[in-house]
Design an enzyme around this catalytic site. Sequence first.
Site, PDB file in Angstrom:
ATOM      1  N   ILE A  26     -17.709  13.473 101.437  1.00 44.86           N
ATOM      2  CA  ILE A  26     -18.003  12.887 100.134  1.00 44.86           C
ATOM      3  C   ILE A  26     -19.328  12.132 100.173  1.00 44.86           C
ATOM      4  CG2 ILE A  26     -15.603  12.708  99.408  1.00 44.86           C
ATOM      5  CD1 ILE A  26     -15.662   9.765 100.262  1.00 44.86           C
ATOM      6  N   ALA A  27     -19.782  11.798 101.354  1.00 45.52           N
ATOM      7  CA  ALA A  27     -21.073  11.121 101.513  1.00 45.52           C
ATOM      8  C   ALA A  27     -21.571  11.344 102.924  1.00 45.52           C
ATOM      9  CB  ALA A  27     -20.941   9.631 101.228  1.00 45.52           C
ATOM     10  N   ALA A  28     -22.864  11.586 103.036  1.00 45.40           N
ATOM     11  CA  ALA A  28     -23.494  11.728 104.351  1.00 45.40           C
ATOM     12  C   ALA A  28     -24.619  10.711 104.426  1.00 45.40           C
ATOM     13  CB  ALA A  28     -24.027  13.137 104.540  1.00 45.40           C
ATOM     14  N   ALA A  29     -24.495   9.769 105.331  1.00 42.61           N
ATOM     15  CA  ALA A  29     -25.482   8.700 105.464  1.00 42.61           C
ATOM     16  C   ALA A  29     -26.314   8.912 106.722  1.00 42.61           C
ATOM     17  CB  ALA A  29     -24.776   7.347 105.493  1.00 42.61           C
ATOM     18  N   SER A  30     -27.191   7.964 106.982  1.00 43.77           N
ATOM     19  CA  SER A  30     -28.123   8.114 108.094  1.00 43.77           C
ATOM     20  C   SER A  30     -27.437   8.031 109.448  1.00 43.77           C
ATOM     21  CB  SER A  30     -29.210   7.045 108.000  1.00 43.77           C
ATOM     22  OG  SER A  30     -28.625   5.756 107.951  1.00 43.77           O
ATOM     23  N   GLY A  34     -23.773   8.149 109.845  1.00 41.52           N
ATOM     24  CA  GLY A  34     -22.456   8.786 109.885  1.00 41.52           C
ATOM     25  C   GLY A  34     -22.164   9.455 108.567  1.00 41.52           C
ATOM     26  N   GLN A  35     -20.973  10.035 108.436  1.00 41.12           N
ATOM     27  CA  GLN A  35     -20.585  10.634 107.172  1.00 41.12           C
ATOM     28  C   GLN A  35     -19.109  10.378 106.917  1.00 41.12           C
ATOM     29  OE1 GLN A  35     -22.022  14.550 108.320  1.00 41.12           O
ATOM     30  NE2 GLN A  35     -19.957  15.398 108.067  1.00 41.12           N
ATOM     31  N   ASP A  91     -27.262  -4.614 103.069  1.00 38.82           N
ATOM     32  CA  ASP A  91     -27.663  -3.254 102.686  1.00 38.82           C
ATOM     33  C   ASP A  91     -27.036  -2.877 101.340  1.00 38.82           C
ATOM     34  OD1 ASP A  91     -29.028  -0.883 103.047  1.00 38.82           O
ATOM     35  OD2 ASP A  91     -27.427   0.072 104.194  1.00 38.82           O
TER      36      ASP A  91
END
Length: 511
Positions: A80-84, A86-87, A244
Amino acid sequence: MQNFARRFHVLAVELGGLMIKVGQFLSSRLDVLPPEITKELEGLQDEVPPVRFPAIRALAEVELGAPLEQVFASFEETPIAAASLGQAHRAQLLPANAADAGLHSVVVKVQRPGIEEIVDVDLAALRKVGGWLSHVRLVSARADMPALVEEFAQTSFEEIDYLHEAGNAERFAADFADDDRVDVPVVAWEWSTRRVLVLEDVAAIKITDAVALRAAGIDPAQVAPVFASVMFDQLFTNGFFHADPHPGNIFVTPVPGASAGHPWKLTFIDFGMMGEVPPGTRRGLRKLLIAAASRDGKGLVGAISDVGVLVPSADRAELERAMTQLFDRFGGMGFAQLREVNQREFLEFAVEFGDLVRSLPFQLPENFLLIIRAMSLTSGVCSSLDEEFNLWDSVEPYAARLLRDERGNVVQDVAQQALDAAGTALRLPKRLDGLVTRIEEGSLAVANPRLERQLAQLDRSVQRTASALVFGALLIAGSVLRADDAVLGSVLMIASVVPLLHGLWVGRRGL
């Protein structure tokens, strides 16, 4: 600018890791950066290319010590989300596990494989650049770059430790336990490790999704001041803040059946990057906020000096004059209003205080890196919610509340200072007595009747001054406290009569 932003976007995605963090920060600076840049970088907030699921499954099963099917009833392969770093994947816990955790629908955060090595490389590069910059006098005079890099490094290592993030989430939730404006996901500790984090699924409306907000009956312009106030509480009251707060980390959650005053909540996620404000710095920041709200140029200079932002060698008098004129000309304006100001006005100000502007008498203390980041992102998000957003509209009522909350403390401080001064004055007669004793004993060869009369008069004057100080301190404290506590205020005001009578008696004795 579009080409520059596009090239940076491609570079950040290619390098991953901390470069994406930089892009996220820039994409949220809607208050100072042109839309050509922010729109191009928006995708970096929560649309980083995902890692293939087999690699995610392998890492998660190693951390959990069991196949996914033995923990979850279902596990969505598409994140549902991919960040810098982790995901996140949606999942449903098995009934027995759901009963233990008190959760059914969860979000599983899994660290990107190999991210620790990427962060190590990025930090090594930052340390190298920081070392170079420390030799540039213009930079080294303003900040200890190696120390700032180490502060960022510590935060980065904490951010890739999900157990540390889980602890931050619970501490943040405790700070806002009695605040119906804020919500925080519950942590499922039973299945959380350093590289896998299982949380309550709290996904709702992204804070900057104006279309979805209006569809839910929520005015984006009303969300901005609430968000600003919540961030102020973290920085100036709690001392533990989300460092953040970009749009991908904050949801607006409608609350069905809630009171008209609070039909929605701000739901914070991703507590990997948190900051702490030491009590001394927090007091200085509160003074700074109050001075800014009251357009007090002198008070503002004093506050920034207290928090360590002002270089000791700065010309305070000239800086106070500049701040006062800055408030007179531009104080109270929002970013939208400042954009409409004739550039000639800014030029005239820069010319008048050119030497001061060029000297930049400011420095960046180590613990200010995350504070500046949090306030910058807050300003950007608020400007996105409301183009006409004026930060002063949020600062002024908040500063007024701080003054009300601290009134009792201020009264105590004033009274204590007055009593300290009175104590010093009361000790002076003993010193004078010692001087007279030495004269009488012959250890100080002085024999002057006129001097003795003057010493006696000075003794009485000191005692009257001490009495007056104590009288004033008690009277002021009583009159201020009487509005909130009539009994205590009246007692202090009545007690002030005692030192007043003493001062009058000493005065009559000297006639």
